[in-house]
Design a protein around this motif. Structure first.
Motif, PDB file in Angstrom:
ATOM      1  N   CYS A 106     -41.700 -32.896 -51.692  1.00  0.00           N
ATOM      2  CA  CYS A 106     -42.833 -33.165 -52.584  1.00  0.00           C
ATOM      3  C   CYS A 106     -43.073 -32.047 -53.596  1.00  0.00           C
ATOM      4  CB  CYS A 106     -44.106 -33.368 -51.768  1.00  0.00           C
ATOM      5  SG  CYS A 106     -43.919 -34.576 -50.453  1.00  0.00           S
ATOM      6  N   GLN A 107     -42.487 -30.899 -53.399  1.00  0.00           N
ATOM      7  CA  GLN A 107     -42.553 -29.728 -54.276  1.00  0.00           C
ATOM      8  C   GLN A 107     -43.884 -28.994 -54.237  1.00  0.00           C
ATOM      9  OE1 GLN A 107     -39.844 -28.550 -56.133  1.00  0.00           O
ATOM     10  NE2 GLN A 107     -38.607 -30.067 -55.121  1.00  0.00           N
ATOM     11  N   ASN A 108     -44.963 -29.544 -54.737  1.00  0.00           N
ATOM     12  CA  ASN A 108     -46.208 -28.796 -54.816  1.00  0.00           C
ATOM     13  C   ASN A 108     -47.276 -29.331 -53.870  1.00  0.00           C
ATOM     14  OD1 ASN A 108     -45.433 -26.804 -56.638  1.00  0.00           O
ATOM     15  ND2 ASN A 108     -45.675 -28.211 -58.342  1.00  0.00           N
ATOM     16  N   GLN A 109     -46.842 -29.740 -52.709  1.00  0.00           N
ATOM     17  CA  GLN A 109     -47.752 -30.236 -51.690  1.00  0.00           C
ATOM     18  C   GLN A 109     -47.413 -29.504 -50.391  1.00  0.00           C
ATOM     19  OE1 GLN A 109     -47.275 -34.419 -50.949  1.00  0.00           O
ATOM     20  NE2 GLN A 109     -49.376 -34.658 -50.255  1.00  0.00           N
ATOM     21  N   SER A 110     -48.421 -29.186 -49.616  1.00  0.00           N
ATOM     22  CA  SER A 110     -48.156 -28.491 -48.356  1.00  0.00           C
ATOM     23  C   SER A 110     -47.542 -29.457 -47.353  1.00  0.00           C
ATOM     24  CB  SER A 110     -49.442 -27.896 -47.794  1.00  0.00           C
ATOM     25  OG  SER A 110     -50.278 -28.919 -47.301  1.00  0.00           O
ATOM     26  N   ILE A 111     -46.853 -28.911 -46.369  1.00  0.00           N
ATOM     27  CA  ILE A 111     -46.278 -29.788 -45.344  1.00  0.00           C
ATOM     28  C   ILE A 111     -47.377 -30.418 -44.498  1.00  0.00           C
ATOM     29  CG2 ILE A 111     -44.085 -28.540 -45.269  1.00  0.00           C
ATOM     30  CD1 ILE A 111     -45.027 -27.314 -42.583  1.00  0.00           C
ATOM     31  N   ASP A 112     -48.541 -29.796 -44.483  1.00  0.00           N
ATOM     32  CA  ASP A 112     -49.664 -30.341 -43.733  1.00  0.00           C
ATOM     33  C   ASP A 112     -50.176 -31.630 -44.368  1.00  0.00           C
ATOM     34  OD1 ASP A 112     -51.392 -29.903 -41.448  1.00  0.00           O
ATOM     35  OD2 ASP A 112     -53.002 -29.634 -42.910  1.00  0.00           O
ATOM     36  N   ALA A 113     -50.047 -31.756 -45.682  1.00  0.00           N
ATOM     37  CA  ALA A 113     -50.571 -32.917 -46.403  1.00  0.00           C
ATOM     38  C   ALA A 113     -49.489 -33.947 -46.733  1.00  0.00           C
ATOM     39  CB  ALA A 113     -51.243 -32.460 -47.682  1.00  0.00           C
ATOM     40  N   SER A 114     -48.244 -33.647 -46.441  1.00  0.00           N
ATOM     41  CA  SER A 114     -47.152 -34.526 -46.849  1.00  0.00           C
ATOM     42  C   SER A 114     -46.750 -35.499 -45.746  1.00  0.00           C
ATOM     43  CB  SER A 114     -45.936 -33.680 -47.233  1.00  0.00           C
ATOM     44  OG  SER A 114     -44.839 -34.510 -47.521  1.00  0.00           O
ATOM     45  N   ASP A 115     -46.374 -36.700 -46.168  1.00  0.00           N
ATOM     46  CA  ASP A 115     -45.876 -37.706 -45.234  1.00  0.00           C
ATOM     47  C   ASP A 115     -44.352 -37.745 -45.178  1.00  0.00           C
ATOM     48  OD1 ASP A 115     -48.349 -38.682 -44.417  1.00  0.00           O
ATOM     49  OD2 ASP A 115     -48.505 -40.009 -46.151  1.00  0.00           O
ATOM     50  N   ALA A 116     -43.670 -36.881 -45.928  1.00  0.00           N
ATOM     51  CA  ALA A 116     -42.208 -36.893 -45.976  1.00  0.00           C
ATOM     52  C   ALA A 116     -41.636 -36.507 -44.609  1.00  0.00           C
ATOM     53  CB  ALA A 116     -41.714 -35.914 -47.037  1.00  0.00           C
ATOM     54  N   GLN A 117     -40.462 -37.043 -44.302  1.00  0.00           N
ATOM     55  CA  GLN A 117     -39.830 -36.769 -43.013  1.00  0.00           C
ATOM     56  C   GLN A 117     -39.509 -35.284 -42.854  1.00  0.00           C
ATOM     57  OE1 GLN A 117     -39.443 -38.841 -40.394  1.00  0.00           O
ATOM     58  NE2 GLN A 117     -38.680 -37.074 -39.264  1.00  0.00           N
ATOM     59  N   LEU A 118     -39.061 -34.633 -43.941  1.00  0.00           N
ATOM     60  CA  LEU A 118     -38.767 -33.202 -43.860  1.00  0.00           C
ATOM     61  C   LEU A 118     -40.028 -32.401 -43.560  1.00  0.00           C
ATOM     62  CD1 LEU A 118     -36.772 -30.875 -44.081  1.00  0.00           C
ATOM     63  CD2 LEU A 118     -37.199 -30.833 -46.534  1.00  0.00           C
ATOM     64  N   ALA A 119     -41.161 -32.795 -44.140  1.00  0.00           N
ATOM     65  CA  ALA A 119     -42.425 -32.116 -43.854  1.00  0.00           C
ATOM     66  C   ALA A 119     -42.783 -32.279 -42.378  1.00  0.00           C
ATOM     67  CB  ALA A 119     -43.534 -32.664 -44.747  1.00  0.00           C
ATOM     68  N   LYS A 120     -42.552 -33.463 -41.841  1.00  0.00           N
ATOM     69  CA  LYS A 120     -42.818 -33.685 -40.418  1.00  0.00           C
ATOM     70  C   LYS A 120     -41.931 -32.784 -39.572  1.00  0.00           C
ATOM     71  CE  LYS A 120     -42.789 -37.012 -36.734  1.00  0.00           C
ATOM     72  NZ  LYS A 120     -42.524 -38.309 -36.230  1.00  0.00           N
ATOM     73  N   ASP A 121     -40.650 -32.691 -39.934  1.00  0.00           N
ATOM     74  CA  ASP A 121     -39.728 -31.828 -39.196  1.00  0.00           C
ATOM     75  C   ASP A 121     -40.182 -30.368 -39.250  1.00  0.00           C
ATOM     76  OD1 ASP A 121     -38.240 -34.104 -38.693  1.00  0.00           O
ATOM     77  OD2 ASP A 121     -36.749 -33.682 -40.245  1.00  0.00           O
ATOM     78  N   LEU A 122     -40.650 -29.929 -40.427  1.00  0.00           N
ATOM     79  CA  LEU A 122     -41.132 -28.553 -40.559  1.00  0.00           C
ATOM     80  C   LEU A 122     -42.396 -28.331 -39.728  1.00  0.00           C
ATOM     81  CD1 LEU A 122     -40.538 -27.923 -44.369  1.00  0.00           C
ATOM     82  CD2 LEU A 122     -39.268 -26.950 -42.459  1.00  0.00           C
ATOM     83  N   ARG A 123     -43.291 -29.308 -39.698  1.00  0.00           N
ATOM     84  CA  ARG A 123     -44.498 -29.189 -38.864  1.00  0.00           C
ATOM     85  C   ARG A 123     -44.126 -29.056 -37.387  1.00  0.00           C
ATOM     86  NH1 ARG A 123     -46.559 -33.327 -42.422  1.00  0.00           N
ATOM     87  NH2 ARG A 123     -46.114 -34.889 -40.818  1.00  0.00           N
ATOM     88  N   VAL A 124     -43.113 -29.825 -36.968  1.00  0.00           N
ATOM     89  CA  VAL A 124     -42.654 -29.752 -35.572  1.00  0.00           C
ATOM     90  C   VAL A 124     -42.073 -28.366 -35.291  1.00  0.00           C
ATOM     91  CG1 VAL A 124     -40.949 -30.658 -33.944  1.00  0.00           C
ATOM     92  CG2 VAL A 124     -42.320 -32.236 -35.324  1.00  0.00           C
ATOM     93  N   ILE A 125     -41.284 -27.824 -36.235  1.00  0.00           N
ATOM     94  CA  ILE A 125     -40.707 -26.487 -36.058  1.00  0.00           C
ATOM     95  C   ILE A 125     -41.813 -25.446 -35.940  1.00  0.00           C
ATOM     96  CG2 ILE A 125     -39.395 -24.668 -37.221  1.00  0.00           C
ATOM     97  CD1 ILE A 125     -37.572 -26.888 -38.340  1.00  0.00           C
ATOM     98  N   VAL A 126     -42.824 -25.544 -36.800  1.00  0.00           N
ATOM     99  CA  VAL A 126     -43.948 -24.594 -36.745  1.00  0.00           C
ATOM    100  C   VAL A 126     -44.594 -24.643 -35.378  1.00  0.00           C
ATOM    101  CG1 VAL A 126     -46.290 -24.157 -37.626  1.00  0.00           C
ATOM    102  CG2 VAL A 126     -44.416 -24.568 -39.228  1.00  0.00           C
ATOM    103  N   ARG A 127     -44.850 -25.844 -34.855  1.00  0.00           N
ATOM    104  CA  ARG A 127     -45.503 -25.970 -33.556  1.00  0.00           C
ATOM    105  C   ARG A 127     -44.598 -25.474 -32.421  1.00  0.00           C
ATOM    106  NH1 ARG A 127     -47.985 -28.897 -37.055  1.00  0.00           N
ATOM    107  NH2 ARG A 127     -50.154 -29.517 -36.774  1.00  0.00           N
ATOM    108  N   GLU A 128     -43.296 -25.713 -32.539  1.00  0.00           N
ATOM    109  CA  GLU A 128     -42.369 -25.209 -31.522  1.00  0.00           C
ATOM    110  C   GLU A 128     -42.360 -23.687 -31.494  1.00  0.00           C
ATOM    111  OE1 GLU A 128     -38.616 -26.940 -32.551  1.00  0.00           O
ATOM    112  OE2 GLU A 128     -39.078 -28.859 -31.596  1.00  0.00           O
ATOM    113  N   ARG A 129     -42.337 -23.078 -32.673  1.00  0.00           N
ATOM    114  CA  ARG A 129     -42.309 -21.608 -32.763  1.00  0.00           C
ATOM    115  C   ARG A 129     -43.609 -21.004 -32.226  1.00  0.00           C
ATOM    116  NH1 ARG A 129     -37.255 -19.799 -33.476  1.00  0.00           N
ATOM    117  NH2 ARG A 129     -38.277 -17.842 -33.936  1.00  0.00           N
ATOM    118  N   ILE A 130     -44.744 -21.637 -32.533  1.00  0.00           N
ATOM    119  CA  ILE A 130     -46.031 -21.136 -32.028  1.00  0.00           C
ATOM    120  C   ILE A 130     -46.084 -21.262 -30.512  1.00  0.00           C
ATOM    121  CG2 ILE A 130     -48.502 -21.657 -31.943  1.00  0.00           C
ATOM    122  CD1 ILE A 130     -48.362 -22.198 -34.941  1.00  0.00           C
ATOM    123  N   THR A 131     -45.614 -22.390 -29.992  1.00  0.00           N
ATOM    124  CA  THR A 131     -45.591 -22.601 -28.541  1.00  0.00           C
ATOM    125  C   THR A 131     -44.667 -21.592 -27.863  1.00  0.00           C
ATOM    126  OG1 THR A 131     -45.987 -24.957 -28.916  1.00  0.00           O
ATOM    127  CG2 THR A 131     -45.205 -24.330 -26.741  1.00  0.00           C
TER     128      THR A 131
END
Length: 157
Positions: free
Chosen positions: A47-72
């Motif tokens: 999406c370029q200028n949208q945060s992964i938190d606000a994006s519905d793109a599959q790559l954004a979802k994958d990045l959100r999952v990575i963030v949560r895995e790293r925090i865990t």
């Protein structure tokens, strides 16, 4: 009509809330809050200028999952960001860091503003600096009067 406007506004503002799938959320509210805060600082590469938190793109979802895995796994916020920057480059950050090329992005607008302001200051100063330089010397004034007298004599002919 007013009710429709209010509903449309509420729906528009709730867009980012629908981006994070409930299955992605962490059980611990403190860890989830950290994940959301980090996700708001990361750019969706699709999406370029949208945060992964606000994006519905599959790559954004994958990045959100990575963030949560790293925090865990126990990573700090900086370690999570560094992991993603190492993997995807500085472009993944919505706000570039102030070093290397990122430093240039922070300093260049200020430098251009200062240069432009300095140029305008010098231009206006030169324009009004010496009104005496624009005045004629006594010899030039005398020559001008003599020429204007000659022109007056010719105009009467």
């Amino acid at each position: 009509m007013r009710l429709f406007s209010v509903l449309a506004l509420l729906f528009a503002l709730s867009g980012p809330a629908f981006a994070v799938d409930p299955s992605e959320r962490l059980a611990d509210p403190a860890l989830e809050a950290r994940a959301r805060q980090i996700s708001e600082e990361l750019r969706c590469l699709v999406c370029q200028n949208q945060s992964i938190d606000a994006s519905d793109a599959q790559l954004a979802k994958d990045l959100r999952v990575i963030v949560r895995e790293r925090i865990t796994a126990g990573d700090s916020d900086d370690q999570v960001r560094d992991f993603l920057v190492d993997r995807y480059g500085e472009f993944v950050l919505l706000r570039p860091r102030a070093h290397g090329v990122g430093l240039l992005l922070w300093v260049l607008p200020l430098a251009l503003l200062l240069v432009a302001g300095g140029g305008l200051f010098i231009a206006f100063r030169r324009r009004t600096a010496s009104p005496e330089a624009e005045r004629l010397s006594p010899e030039e004034e005398a020559a001008l009067k003599a020429l204007s007298r000659e022109d007056d004599g010719r105009a009467n002919i």
